[in-house]
Design an enzyme around this catalytic site. Structure first.
Site, short mmCIF file in Angstrom:
data_model
loop_
_atom_site.label_atom_id
_atom_site.label_comp_id
_atom_site.label_asym_id
_atom_site.label_seq_id
_atom_site.Cartn_x
_atom_site.Cartn_y
_atom_site.Cartn_z
CB ALA A 1 -0.86 0.18 1.21
N GLY B 89 0.70 -4.90 0.53
CA GLY B 89 -0.40 -5.27 -0.37
C GLY B 89 -0.34 -5.89 -1.66
CD GLU C 196 -2.19 -7.52 2.71
OE1 GLU C 196 -1.76 -6.51 2.50
OE2 GLU C 196 -2.79 -7.66 3.62
CD GLU D 31 1.46 -5.35 5.72
OE1 GLU D 31 2.25 -6.45 5.93
OE2 GLU D 31 0.95 -5.52 4.64
N1 CAA Z 1 4.50 3.28 -0.74
C1 CAA Z 1 4.88 4.33 -1.21
N2 CAA Z 1 6.18 4.74 -1.89
C2 CAA Z 1 7.03 3.59 -2.00
C3 CAA Z 1 6.70 2.38 -1.51
C4 CAA Z 1 5.25 1.98 -0.76
N3 CAA Z 1 5.01 1.04 -0.26
N4 CAA Z 1 7.49 1.41 -2.04
C5 CAA Z 1 8.43 2.24 -2.59
N5 CAA Z 1 8.04 3.21 -2.81
C6 CAA Z 1 8.80 4.49 -3.37
C7 CAA Z 1 9.98 4.79 -2.77
O1 CAA Z 1 9.53 5.76 -1.62
C8 CAA Z 1 10.86 5.41 -3.63
O2 CAA Z 1 10.31 6.71 -4.13
P1 CAA Z 1 11.29 7.98 -4.37
O3 CAA Z 1 12.04 7.57 -5.39
O4 CAA Z 1 10.23 9.11 -4.56
O5 CAA Z 1 12.14 7.93 -2.89
C9 CAA Z 1 10.42 4.53 -4.88
O6 CAA Z 1 9.36 3.95 -4.66
C10 CAA Z 1 11.72 3.44 -5.10
O7 CAA Z 1 11.74 2.86 -3.79
P2 CAA Z 1 13.15 2.67 -2.87
O8 CAA Z 1 14.04 3.88 -3.40
O9 CAA Z 1 12.96 2.48 -1.68
O10 CAA Z 1 13.68 1.31 -3.82
P3 CAA Z 1 14.82 0.50 -2.95
O11 CAA Z 1 15.15 -0.64 -4.20
O12 CAA Z 1 15.65 0.93 -2.23
O13 CAA Z 1 13.92 -0.62 -2.03
C11 CAA Z 1 11.84 -1.79 -1.26
C12 CAA Z 1 12.77 -1.23 -2.52
C13 CAA Z 1 12.65 -2.54 -0.23
C14 CAA Z 1 10.75 -2.58 -1.91
C15 CAA Z 1 11.62 -0.45 -0.42
O14 CAA Z 1 10.98 0.61 -1.42
C16 CAA Z 1 10.46 -0.81 0.53
O15 CAA Z 1 10.81 -1.08 1.78
N6 CAA Z 1 9.13 -0.25 0.42
C17 CAA Z 1 8.11 -0.48 1.02
C18 CAA Z 1 7.64 -1.65 1.48
C19 CAA Z 1 6.34 -1.92 2.29
O16 CAA Z 1 6.69 -1.59 3.69
N7 CAA Z 1 5.44 -2.26 1.96
C20 CAA Z 1 4.24 -2.43 2.82
C21 CAA Z 1 3.50 -1.24 2.72
S1 CAA Z 1 2.21 -1.39 4.08
C22 CAA Z 1 0.96 -2.04 3.52
O17 CAA Z 1 0.98 -2.63 2.19
C23 CAA Z 1 -0.29 -2.20 4.05
C24 CAA Z 1 -1.29 -3.19 3.94
O18 CAA Z 1 -1.64 -3.79 4.73
C25 CAA Z 1 -1.86 -3.41 2.61
#
Ligand code: CAA
Length: 264
Positions: A70, A115, A118, A138
């Protein structure tokens, strides 16, 4: 044929195979509410267009990510009511996948986190490349999985492994996902879509109503007591005898020729 264009997803169809691509590669295809809405709308189109889409593949744009969860930038200031609405929106959109008569294949081309895991778990099967990564991160954000992760993941891989994935919030490799039954197949990254299409073509050789009814029977029966589930299966099985596909499939076998299913 690129017949539907939404802001955040692409829906294409070719040779009976639909491809729904989550299309926000700059944020690794993170799901904001507009994207969840687009997914639901696109899936309703898929349901309407059984004439051109027999099997649906769901994937993410770009080489790096299926869906990285998400959208955290949208969620970080949300109220309880907004959180509930977002979760319900995701549940409604993902339920559309399960309710489709067409079989769905998640082609997991990279990160399937939160998500994203999921969304993949809502599909009928999951294939990944050997660079795919899965996780439910999460609790590291101070929340729990809210798009079905505590429920569908548990049903796929069992309570113990689901709780381990959720509580540790660590990512697992494609190989580990395969070992625990989260992934059904692993391919090289450049063969992922071809492999998904091959599976789709194999499914499309069969009676489409029978495929839809089998999907329904598996999903409906999974959470029912066995005696009720078995009774439900008998009813659904018997209903297939009302179709032209049943006559054609059995006549073709007896005449030693390939069946020509009409989906009627
Ligand atoms: N939401 C918003 N933006 C996101 C995102 C997310 N879930 N995942 C990645 N992005 C964005 C980053 O902020 C970044 O944006 P900018 O270029 O503007 O800085 C861009 O995508 C590229 O990401 P990274 O620079 O972080 O790429 P990376 O290769 O260094 O890392 C990653 C990749 C490990 C996937 C890392 O992006 C990450 O940890 N993302 C979040 C993953 C996460 O926590 N997902 C769960 C979300 S909560 C959820 O899903 C709730 C639910 O119950 C449904």
């Amino acid at each position: 044929m690129n017949f539907y264009k939404y802001d955040n997803v692409l829906l294409e169809a070719e040779d009976g195979i639909g491809t729904l691509t989550i299309n926000r590669p700059k944020v690794l295809n993170a799901l904001n509410s507009a994207t969840l809405q687009d997914i639901g709308d696109a899936l309703r189109e898929v349901k309407e267009r059984q004439d051109v889409i027999k099997v649906l593949i769901i994937t993410g744009a770009g080489p790096k990510s299926f869906v990285a969860g998400a959208d955290i930038s949208q969620m970080h200031n949300m109220s309880v009511v907004e959180a509930l609405n977002l979760s319900k929106l995701a549940h409604n959109s993902f339920a559309e996948i399960e309710e489709l008569p067409q079989f769905t294949i998640a082609a997991v081309n990279g990160f399937a986190l939160g998500g994203g895991c999921e969304l993949a778990s809502s599909c009928d099967m999951r294939i990944g490349s050997n660079t795919s990564k899965f996780g439910q991160p999460e609790v590291g954000l101070g929340i729990i999985p809210g798009f079905g992760g505590t429920q569908r993941l548990t049903r796929l891989i069992g309570r113990g492994k689901a709780k381990e994935m959720i509580a540790t919030s660590t990512m697992i490799t494609a190989q580990e996902a395969y070992r625990i039954g989260l992934l059904d197949e692993i391919t090289e990254p450049d063969q992922l879509m071809d492999n998904a299409k091959e599976i789709a073509k194999t499914i499309m050789k069969n009676g489409p109503i029978a495929v839809a009814m089998a999907k329904y029977s598996v999903d409906r029966g999974a959470d029912l007591p066995l005696d009720i589930a078995i009774d439900m299966e008998s009813q659904v099985w018997a209903e297939t005898f009302a179709t032209n596909d049943q006559s054609e499939g059995m006549e073709a076998f007896l005449e030693k020729r390939a069946a020509k299913f009409s989906g009627k």
